[in-house]
Design a protein around this motif. Structure first.
Motif, short mmCIF file in Angstrom:
data_model
loop_
_atom_site.label_atom_id
_atom_site.label_comp_id
_atom_site.label_asym_id
_atom_site.label_seq_id
_atom_site.Cartn_x
_atom_site.Cartn_y
_atom_site.Cartn_z
N UNK A 65 0.72 -1.18 0.18
CA UNK A 65 -0.05 0.08 -0.04
C UNK A 65 0.93 1.14 0.03
N UNK A 66 1.76 1.14 0.83
CA UNK A 66 2.88 2.52 0.94
C UNK A 66 3.45 2.70 -0.54
N UNK A 67 3.84 1.41 -1.30
CA UNK A 67 4.72 1.52 -2.67
C UNK A 67 3.38 2.17 -3.71
N UNK A 68 2.15 1.71 -3.19
CA UNK A 68 1.31 2.30 -4.21
C UNK A 68 0.91 3.71 -4.03
N UNK A 69 1.28 4.10 -2.88
CA UNK A 69 0.93 5.64 -2.45
C UNK A 69 2.02 6.42 -3.04
N UNK A 70 3.33 5.55 -3.06
CA UNK A 70 4.57 6.65 -3.75
C UNK A 70 4.18 6.44 -5.16
N UNK A 71 3.55 5.63 -5.85
CA UNK A 71 3.42 5.58 -7.36
C UNK A 71 2.38 6.77 -7.47
N UNK A 72 1.07 6.96 -6.79
CA UNK A 72 0.34 7.83 -6.92
C UNK A 72 0.77 9.30 -6.81
N UNK A 74 4.27 10.21 -6.97
CA UNK A 74 5.47 10.24 -7.65
C UNK A 74 5.59 9.76 -9.13
N UNK A 75 4.52 8.83 -9.67
CA UNK A 75 4.24 8.29 -10.74
C UNK A 75 4.87 6.97 -10.78
N UNK A 76 4.71 6.21 -11.87
CA UNK A 76 4.76 4.90 -11.98
C UNK A 76 6.46 4.60 -11.72
N UNK A 77 7.11 5.55 -12.45
CA UNK A 77 8.56 5.32 -12.88
C UNK A 77 9.46 5.53 -11.47
N UNK A 78 9.23 7.13 -11.14
CA UNK A 78 10.02 7.49 -9.84
C UNK A 78 9.50 6.79 -8.84
N UNK A 79 8.11 6.49 -8.62
CA UNK A 79 7.40 6.09 -7.44
C UNK A 79 7.92 4.49 -7.22
N UNK A 80 8.02 3.97 -8.50
CA UNK A 80 8.45 2.49 -8.34
C UNK A 80 10.04 2.46 -8.06
N UNK A 81 10.65 3.30 -8.49
CA UNK A 81 12.27 3.49 -8.05
C UNK A 81 12.29 3.54 -6.44
N UNK A 82 11.52 4.51 -5.92
CA UNK A 82 11.50 4.75 -4.67
C UNK A 82 11.00 3.57 -3.73
N UNK A 83 9.90 3.00 -4.28
CA UNK A 83 9.59 1.94 -3.60
C UNK A 83 10.45 0.68 -3.58
N UNK A 84 10.93 0.51 -4.75
CA UNK A 84 12.03 -0.81 -5.01
C UNK A 84 13.29 -0.42 -4.09
N UNK A 85 13.60 0.98 -3.64
CA UNK A 85 14.70 1.34 -2.92
C UNK A 85 14.38 1.18 -1.48
N UNK A 86 13.06 1.46 -1.11
CA UNK A 86 12.66 1.22 0.13
C UNK A 86 12.46 -0.23 0.76
N UNK A 87 12.15 -1.17 -0.39
CA UNK A 87 12.19 -2.55 -0.28
C UNK A 87 13.50 -3.14 -0.18
N UNK A 88 14.37 -2.77 -0.87
CA UNK A 88 15.63 -3.10 -1.06
C UNK A 88 16.37 -2.85 0.32
N UNK A 166 12.83 -4.77 -7.47
CA UNK A 166 12.31 -3.95 -8.70
C UNK A 166 10.93 -4.39 -9.14
N UNK A 167 10.60 -5.56 -9.36
CA UNK A 167 9.32 -5.77 -9.88
C UNK A 167 8.13 -5.34 -8.79
N UNK A 168 8.65 -5.74 -7.37
CA UNK A 168 7.64 -5.22 -6.42
C UNK A 168 7.33 -3.69 -6.35
N UNK A 169 8.37 -3.09 -6.68
CA UNK A 169 8.31 -1.62 -6.61
C UNK A 169 7.53 -1.16 -7.76
N UNK A 170 7.73 -1.37 -8.97
CA UNK A 170 7.29 -0.86 -10.20
C UNK A 170 6.04 -1.39 -10.40
N UNK A 171 5.64 -2.55 -10.00
CA UNK A 171 4.51 -2.90 -10.21
C UNK A 171 3.26 -2.36 -9.45
N UNK A 172 3.67 -2.31 -8.21
CA UNK A 172 2.42 -1.54 -7.23
C UNK A 172 2.60 -0.17 -7.58
#
Length: 220
Positions: A65-72, A74-88, A166-172
């Motif tokens: 849900x947090x990654x989805x909020x980041x996508x909302x 920052x958008x799918x690319x930057x939000x996905x990168x931030x979400x992937x970084x957080x998961x990593x 990476x897939x987790x971040x960008x997908x959500x």
């Protein structure tokens, strides 16, 4: 067998906060709540998002849900990168904390023989275990802890963690950006893509190692 019991104990410890505060935190960090919470930090929303994903090690926070909020936000690319970084970074934190305990603690927890078997398991299959665990709830934290405790090689762990994060971040992030609610499709994609990435990474790494071995053999 002791490795299995230790793993189950780690899962139980991770689940305790869910039992105590799970409902309250999930209501606070619903998709709408998470977006509001992130945007309240203004330009530092990305830092807040990463810190929340790392805090998921200790608190029952809905990471997807947090990654989805980041996508909302920052958008799918930057939000996905931030979400992937957080998961990593969450996985790295768990690995480092448990590896920091040292071999003496690992022997005390598992015993010499079981530790040796566990080290072989994570040296041979640890990459697959880490990759396949990233899309599951609770398991990523426990598996990263086990990887650190058994001193899984840094290079393999980090590569597998990247392939899983990476897939987790960008997908959500894409799901959050699109404003749609398709958790089944998102889970399917985040489960199917990491093994494919890991397989490709392993093949490239194996080819590189063979090339290095050939060069060493040809060197007089």
């Amino acid at each position: 067998m002791r490795l299995l019991w230790l793993f189950l104990m780690l899962v139980a410890l991770i689940l305790i906060p869910f039992a105590l505060w799970g409902d309250a935190l999930e209501s606070t960090f619903s998709t709408t709540g998470a977006v509001s919470w992130l945007t309240s930090y203004g330009h530092w929303a990305w830092v807040a998002g990463i810190m929340l994903l790392i805090a998921d090690l200790f608190l029952p926070l809905p990471g997807t849900v947090i990654i989805s909020a980041l996508g909302y936000v920052y958008g799918p690319l930057l939000g996905g990168l931030i979400g992937a970084a957080g998961s990593f970074l969450s996985g790295v934190t768990a690995y480092v904390l448990c590896r920091f305990l040292g071999r003496r603690a690992a022997v005390w927890l598992l015993g010499q023989r079981e530790l040796a078997r566990s080290e072989r398991l994570f040296a041979d299959m640890g990459g697959w275990i880490v990759v396949l665990s990233r899309w599951l709830p609770v398991f990523p934290e426990a598996i990263a802890c086990m990887a650190g405790l058994t001193r899984m090689p840094w290079s393999s762990f980090l590569l597998a963690l990247i392939c899983g994060s990476l897939p987790l971040g960008f997908v959500f992030a894409a799901v959050g950006h699109a404003g749609i609610d398709r958790p089944a499709l998102a889970l399917l994609l985040s489960a199917a893509l990491p093994p494919i990435l890991w397989l490709g990474a392993r093949l490239l790494l194996h080819a590189q190692m063979e090339a290095v071995s050939r060069d060493d053999a040809q060197t007089p």
